[in-house]
Design a protein around this motif. Structure first.
Motif, PDB file in Angstrom:
ATOM      1  N   GLU A  32     -31.046 -20.814  -1.885  1.00  0.00           N
ATOM      2  CA  GLU A  32     -30.800 -21.527  -3.025  1.00  0.00           C
ATOM      3  C   GLU A  32     -30.122 -22.898  -2.676  1.00  0.00           C
ATOM      4  O   GLU A  32     -29.477 -24.430  -2.714  1.00  0.00           O
ATOM      5  N   ASN A  33     -29.004 -22.622  -1.563  1.00  0.00           N
ATOM      6  CA  ASN A  33     -27.577 -23.280  -0.713  1.00  0.00           C
ATOM      7  C   ASN A  33     -28.184 -24.611   0.008  1.00  0.00           C
ATOM      8  O   ASN A  33     -28.105 -25.245  -0.651  1.00  0.00           O
ATOM      9  N   CYS A  34     -28.767 -23.796   0.904  1.00  0.00           N
ATOM     10  CA  CYS A  34     -30.103 -24.916   1.719  1.00  0.00           C
ATOM     11  C   CYS A  34     -30.675 -26.373   0.284  1.00  0.00           C
ATOM     12  O   CYS A  34     -30.278 -27.428   0.806  1.00  0.00           O
ATOM     13  N   CYS A  57     -31.487 -21.681   9.032  1.00  0.00           N
ATOM     14  CA  CYS A  57     -30.591 -23.095   8.970  1.00  0.00           C
ATOM     15  C   CYS A  57     -31.005 -24.088   8.530  1.00  0.00           C
ATOM     16  O   CYS A  57     -32.534 -23.807   8.501  1.00  0.00           O
ATOM     17  N   ASP A  58     -30.461 -25.315   8.177  1.00  0.00           N
ATOM     18  CA  ASP A  58     -30.617 -26.493   7.126  1.00  0.00           C
ATOM     19  C   ASP A  58     -30.259 -27.680   7.829  1.00  0.00           C
ATOM     20  O   ASP A  58     -30.224 -27.991   8.819  1.00  0.00           O
ATOM     21  N   ASN A  59     -30.984 -29.229   7.956  1.00  0.00           N
ATOM     22  CA  ASN A  59     -31.294 -30.132   7.775  1.00  0.00           C
ATOM     23  C   ASN A  59     -30.283 -30.653   6.552  1.00  0.00           C
ATOM     24  O   ASN A  59     -30.268 -32.039   6.392  1.00  0.00           O
ATOM     25  N   ALA A  76     -15.213 -20.637  -5.877  1.00  0.00           N
ATOM     26  CA  ALA A  76     -15.376 -21.510  -5.067  1.00  0.00           C
ATOM     27  C   ALA A  76     -16.899 -22.819  -5.299  1.00  0.00           C
ATOM     28  O   ALA A  76     -17.606 -22.510  -4.473  1.00  0.00           O
ATOM     29  N   THR A  77     -16.998 -23.662  -6.082  1.00  0.00           N
ATOM     30  CA  THR A  77     -18.173 -23.974  -6.068  1.00  0.00           C
ATOM     31  C   THR A  77     -18.341 -25.775  -5.548  1.00  0.00           C
ATOM     32  O   THR A  77     -16.568 -26.680  -6.266  1.00  0.00           O
ATOM     33  N   SER A  78     -19.000 -26.191  -5.201  1.00  0.00           N
ATOM     34  CA  SER A  78     -18.501 -27.934  -5.139  1.00  0.00           C
ATOM     35  C   SER A  78     -19.745 -28.552  -6.145  1.00  0.00           C
ATOM     36  O   SER A  78     -19.956 -29.457  -6.411  1.00  0.00           O
ATOM     37  N   LYS A  79     -20.515 -27.520  -6.764  1.00  0.00           N
ATOM     38  CA  LYS A  79     -21.525 -27.883  -8.236  1.00  0.00           C
ATOM     39  C   LYS A  79     -21.113 -28.634  -9.598  1.00  0.00           C
ATOM     40  O   LYS A  79     -21.765 -28.955  -9.363  1.00  0.00           O
ATOM     41  N   ILE A  80     -19.646 -27.646  -9.760  1.00  0.00           N
ATOM     42  CA  ILE A  80     -20.017 -28.044 -11.076  1.00  0.00           C
ATOM     43  C   ILE A  80     -18.132 -27.659 -11.262  1.00  0.00           C
ATOM     44  O   ILE A  80     -17.422 -27.414 -10.269  1.00  0.00           O
ATOM     45  N   GLY A  93     -26.987 -23.333  -7.837  1.00  0.00           N
ATOM     46  CA  GLY A  93     -26.504 -22.507  -7.280  1.00  0.00           C
ATOM     47  C   GLY A  93     -25.433 -23.033  -8.522  1.00  0.00           C
ATOM     48  O   GLY A  93     -25.477 -24.073  -8.600  1.00  0.00           O
ATOM     49  N   PHE A  94     -24.111 -22.184  -8.786  1.00  0.00           N
ATOM     50  CA  PHE A  94     -22.814 -22.877  -9.523  1.00  0.00           C
ATOM     51  C   PHE A  94     -21.746 -21.774  -9.908  1.00  0.00           C
ATOM     52  O   PHE A  94     -21.131 -21.477  -9.900  1.00  0.00           O
ATOM     53  N   ARG A  95     -22.441 -20.831  -9.460  1.00  0.00           N
ATOM     54  CA  ARG A  95     -21.215 -19.385  -9.695  1.00  0.00           C
ATOM     55  C   ARG A  95     -20.517 -19.098  -8.592  1.00  0.00           C
ATOM     56  O   ARG A  95     -19.359 -18.638  -8.575  1.00  0.00           O
ATOM     57  N   GLY A  96     -20.047 -20.215  -7.739  1.00  0.00           N
ATOM     58  CA  GLY A  96     -19.482 -20.252  -6.204  1.00  0.00           C
ATOM     59  C   GLY A  96     -18.928 -18.417  -5.853  1.00  0.00           C
ATOM     60  O   GLY A  96     -18.097 -18.169  -5.253  1.00  0.00           O
ATOM     61  N   GLU A  97     -20.285 -18.126  -5.926  1.00  0.00           N
ATOM     62  CA  GLU A  97     -19.873 -16.075  -5.184  1.00  0.00           C
ATOM     63  C   GLU A  97     -20.784 -15.722  -3.759  1.00  0.00           C
ATOM     64  O   GLU A  97     -19.660 -14.934  -3.542  1.00  0.00           O
ATOM     65  N   ALA A  98     -22.159 -16.477  -4.002  1.00  0.00           N
ATOM     66  CA  ALA A  98     -22.623 -16.182  -3.019  1.00  0.00           C
ATOM     67  C   ALA A  98     -22.338 -15.558  -1.896  1.00  0.00           C
ATOM     68  O   ALA A  98     -21.831 -14.585  -1.406  1.00  0.00           O
ATOM     69  N   LEU A  99     -21.600 -16.306  -1.064  1.00  0.00           N
ATOM     70  CA  LEU A  99     -21.335 -16.367   0.311  1.00  0.00           C
ATOM     71  C   LEU A  99     -20.052 -15.645   0.175  1.00  0.00           C
ATOM     72  O   LEU A  99     -20.384 -14.348   1.196  1.00  0.00           O
ATOM     73  N   ALA A 100     -18.937 -15.890  -0.436  1.00  0.00           N
ATOM     74  CA  ALA A 100     -17.834 -14.789  -0.509  1.00  0.00           C
ATOM     75  C   ALA A 100     -18.336 -13.205  -0.883  1.00  0.00           C
ATOM     76  O   ALA A 100     -18.308 -12.008  -0.415  1.00  0.00           O
TER      77      ALA A 100
HETATM   78  P1  ADP Z   1     -22.490 -21.745  -5.644  1.00  0.00           P
HETATM   79  O1  ADP Z   1     -23.678 -22.203  -4.519  1.00  0.00           O
HETATM   80  O2  ADP Z   1     -22.839 -20.627  -5.801  1.00  0.00           O
HETATM   81  O3  ADP Z   1     -22.005 -22.883  -5.345  1.00  0.00           O
HETATM   82  P2  ADP Z   1     -21.758 -20.098  -2.998  1.00  0.00           P
HETATM   83  O4  ADP Z   1     -21.027 -19.150  -2.199  1.00  0.00           O
HETATM   84  O5  ADP Z   1     -23.744 -19.567  -2.590  1.00  0.00           O
HETATM   85  O6  ADP Z   1     -21.631 -20.469  -4.298  1.00  0.00           O
HETATM   86  O7  ADP Z   1     -21.454 -21.716  -1.970  1.00  0.00           O
HETATM   87  C1  ADP Z   1     -20.668 -21.991  -1.958  1.00  0.00           C
HETATM   88  C2  ADP Z   1     -20.648 -23.238  -1.538  1.00  0.00           C
HETATM   89  O8  ADP Z   1     -20.723 -23.380  -0.072  1.00  0.00           O
HETATM   90  C3  ADP Z   1     -21.848 -24.597  -2.003  1.00  0.00           C
HETATM   91  O9  ADP Z   1     -20.853 -24.784  -3.512  1.00  0.00           O
HETATM   92  C4  ADP Z   1     -21.598 -25.489  -0.872  1.00  0.00           C
HETATM   93  O10 ADP Z   1     -20.779 -26.769  -1.419  1.00  0.00           O
HETATM   94  C5  ADP Z   1     -21.234 -24.547  -0.017  1.00  0.00           C
HETATM   95  N1  ADP Z   1     -22.434 -24.490   0.911  1.00  0.00           N
HETATM   96  C6  ADP Z   1     -22.985 -23.261   0.547  1.00  0.00           C
HETATM   97  N2  ADP Z   1     -24.247 -23.283   0.799  1.00  0.00           N
HETATM   98  C7  ADP Z   1     -24.364 -24.280   1.773  1.00  0.00           C
HETATM   99  C8  ADP Z   1     -24.989 -25.034   2.520  1.00  0.00           C
HETATM  100  N3  ADP Z   1     -26.627 -24.458   2.713  1.00  0.00           N
HETATM  101  N4  ADP Z   1     -25.161 -26.024   2.722  1.00  0.00           N
HETATM  102  C9  ADP Z   1     -24.189 -27.178   2.528  1.00  0.00           C
HETATM  103  N5  ADP Z   1     -22.999 -26.404   1.769  1.00  0.00           N
HETATM  104  C10 ADP Z   1     -23.703 -25.472   2.107  1.00  0.00           C
END
Ligand code: ADP
Ligand code: MG
Length: 609
Positions: A32-34, A57-59, A76-80, A93-100
């Motif tokens: 989803e992040n990709c 790995c994405d481009n 923390a998210t760049s999406k909302i 995405g929008f919850r900013g939780e997945a990677l953490a």
């Molecule tokens: P969310 O997707 O809900 O924002 P994530 O924890 O999944 O939360 O990701 C946090 C932030 O990391 C994203 O908002 C995005 O800015 C950045 N990010 C994560 N994965 C990628 C990726 N593959 N390419 C670019 N930015 C990414």
């Protein structure tokens, strides 16, 4: 009892409990992040079913160096950035939780190179989900992002125990990747397990390539038995593929519905689809579909489920009726189209493979030139089975029936009606007809049943079914409670085309029966409807099930097998079939007719090879 503020790592581990239950759910979040990063190519490497390693790995656009720690921080998210954004989410995405969350239960390394920055390399960061220490290191990387997740649940042994075998976990990953690949046709995907490539999907940029991807993921047989649909009405669009009702499954496991690119399960949508198939699919069978609904993001709440697998529509009734009518129109179109679409002969079940030679796809690729050429051959060399040429049949038909209005003789064989002219009634069951493209076989009973059913439905919808008075009213003896039920349902019987009276405690008098079923045994029809009334208890409930009742009446009233029909009768049936909605199949979802082209016949006899 002491109340404590929990440390971030534990908070993240609790959050991980909600969305990360196995390697496949990590893959879903990372993909989803990709998608959100606008990548066009994704490479996924898996080791030991994802338990040892997941590397994606994405481009896409990448992440700026200073943002790397934020990407790994919870919330923390760049999406909302505000509530309004949340109500118009267009990103996955929008919850900013997945990677953490992931970093708190596995060893996560994030490496990225942002956009077209001048830097000659990317940057890499690791985290354990405690959100205290982020060590950013230079790392070689092309534009885009790589996320590496190792040793899943290394620090939460209790959860590790719930993982299944490598093979099972990889199976789940493969399923997730395929489902997500179905949602983004323009993205290329390649998936490796233990360094072996298991899936390679090139970007699909047009309908043909999209169908190739569908075939690769949902099987060749599905696409060969699918109807493509594409509707758009005031901001709502539905496109995709649905199986013809003759191609069904015993499980509802090949059903994919995407809302703005997100795979979701939605009760009202499932209900609409089921309803659209209800009178053409065998009971207990399930359609196959890949459908894509797009609508204004503000019309749908995606923040309804932690794993985002459910949505809430602002107006779910509007969605229900839109989906229903799109599907009804698509299914009603399975009639005798000039594309000569054949229905699978050998199988009622999608589980069985369909012989390639019967596939509609193959038929539709025959060019017009080839078509007329083969039709020409057909008139030159009649099939050995044919006992009458179309011309003879045509003459018999029109000279005997309408001597005054003989239409012009067909000048070319392509003037033949789509289902052609009958040449024989085989075993009192099948009509053999010669068509401009080859031949068709029609199941007489199934065809008659379908035609009758559609007409009954039309008449019923128009108010009531046409009645035909009986020369001699018929007495029907029933149980007193049945007589009472019938008496209370006189109105319903009238809508179905029966004029019925109760003349004593246990006797009914039938004065008229449906004109369409004038050859059927009226007493038996009445008894059948009564039986249905008893199961549904009252005529109010049965009104909603009227389709079932009409289908049963049609089945009963349809021409029984083993009565040999005359050519006129057969041709009349063929013409009726051509104009009947959903004539590709009978009410039970069995095909009503199958076609063989001259090309296919030639192949049987190895002509021109
Ligand atoms: P969310 O997707 O809900 O924002 P994530 O924890 O999944 O939360 O990701 C946090 C932030 O990391 C994203 O908002 C995005 O800015 C950045 N990010 C994560 N994965 C990628 C990726 N593959 N390419 C670019 N930015 C990414
Ligand atoms: Mg995300």
């Amino acid at each position: 009892m002491t109340i404590r503020v929990l440390p971030p790592q534990l908070i993240n581990q609790i959050a991980a409990g909600e969305v990360i239950d196995r390697p496949a759910s990590i893959v879903k979040e990372l993909l989803e992040n990709c998608f959100d990063a606008n990548a066009t190519q994704l490479t996924i490497h898996i080791e030991q079913g994802g338990m040892r390693l997941i590397r994606i790995c994405d481009n896409g656009v990448g992440i700026e160096k200073d943002d790397l720690p934020l990407a790994l921080s919870r919330h923390a998210t760049s999406k909302i950035c505000n509530l309004d954004d949340l109500e118009h989410v267009t990103s996955m995405g929008f919850r900013g939780e997945a990677l953490a969350s992931i970093s708190s239960v596995a060893k996560l390394t994030l490496t990225s190179r942002y956009g077209d920055s001048d830097e000659s390399h990317g940057w890499s960061v690791c985290s354990d989900g405690a959100e205290t220490f982020f060590d950013i290191q230079p790392a070689p990387h092309k534009k885009g992002t790589t996320v590496e997740v190792g040793d899943l649940f290394y620090n939460t042994p209790a959860r590790r125990k719930f993982l299944k075998s490598e093979k099972t976990e990889f199976g789940h990953i493969e399923t997730v990747v395929k489902r997500m690949a179905l949602s983004r046709f323009t993205l290329g995907f390649s998936l490796f397990h233990a360094q072996k490539e298991v899936l390679n999907l090139k970007p699909a940029l047009n309908l043909v390539q999209e169908e190739q991807r569908i075939a690769a993921i949902l099987s060749e047989a599905f696409i060969n038995n699918a109807l493509h649909l594409d509707f758009e009405v005031s901001g709502l669009a539905l496109r995709g593929w649905v199986s013809v009702p003759t191609f069904s499954r015993s499980q509802a496991d090949m059903q994919f519905f995407y809302v703005n690119g997100r795979l979701v399960k939605d009760k009202s949508v499932s209900h609409a689809i089921k309803q659209a198939y209800s009178d053409v699919l065998y009971h207990g069978r399930h359609a196959l579909f890949a459908l894509y609904l797009t609508l204004d993001p503000s019309e749908v709440d995606v923040n309804a489920h932690p794993a985002k697998s459910e949505v809430r529509f602002r107006d779910s009734r509007a969605i229900h009726s839109f989906v229903l009518s799109c599907l009804q129109r698509t299914l009603a179109n399975i009639r005798t189209t000039p594309t000569f679409a054949t229905l699978p002969v050998s199988s009622l079940h999608a589980e069985n493979a369909i012989p390639a030679s019967f596939s509609p796809l193959q038929e539709t690729v025959i060019s017009t030139a080839e078509k007329s050429e083969s039709a020409f051959q057909l008139t030159q060399k009649p099939l050995p089975l044919a006992i009458n040429t179309p011309k003879q049949v045509y003459e018999t038909l029109y000279s005997s029936n309408q001597p005054t209005t003989i239409p012009a003789q067909p000048t070319t064989p392509t003037d033949l009606p789509i289902l052609g002219y009958a040449v024989a009634h085989l075993h009192g069951i099948y009509i053999l007809a010669e068509t401009s493209l080859g031949m068709v076989l029609v199941d007489t009973h199934a065809a008659h049943e379908r035609i009758t059913f559609e007409r009954l439905k039309q008449q019923y919808a128009a108010g009531s079914v046409a009645m035909q008075p009986l020369l001699l009213p018929m007495k029907i003896t029933v149980m007193p409670f049945e007589a009472e039920l019938a008496e209370n349902s006189i109105e319903f019987f009238a809508q179905l085309g029966f004029e019925l009276d109760r003349i004593s405690l246990d006797t009914l008098l039938l004065r008229a029966q449906p004109a369409l079923l004038n050859k059927a045994d009226g007493e038996q029809l009445v008894r059948d409807v009564l039986a249905d009334l008893i199961t549904h208890q009252d005529s109010y409930r049965i009104q909603r099930e009227y389709n079932d009742v009409l289908a049963k009446m049609a089945c009963y009233g349809a021409v029984r097998a083993h009565r040999v029909l005359t050519l006129d009768e057969m041709n009349a049936l063929l013409r009726d079939l051509e104009i009947t909605e959903r004539s590709g199949q009978c009410n039970h979802g069995r095909p009503t007719w199958v076609a063989l082209s001259t090309q296919e016949l030639d192949k049987f006899f190895m002509r021109g090879q």
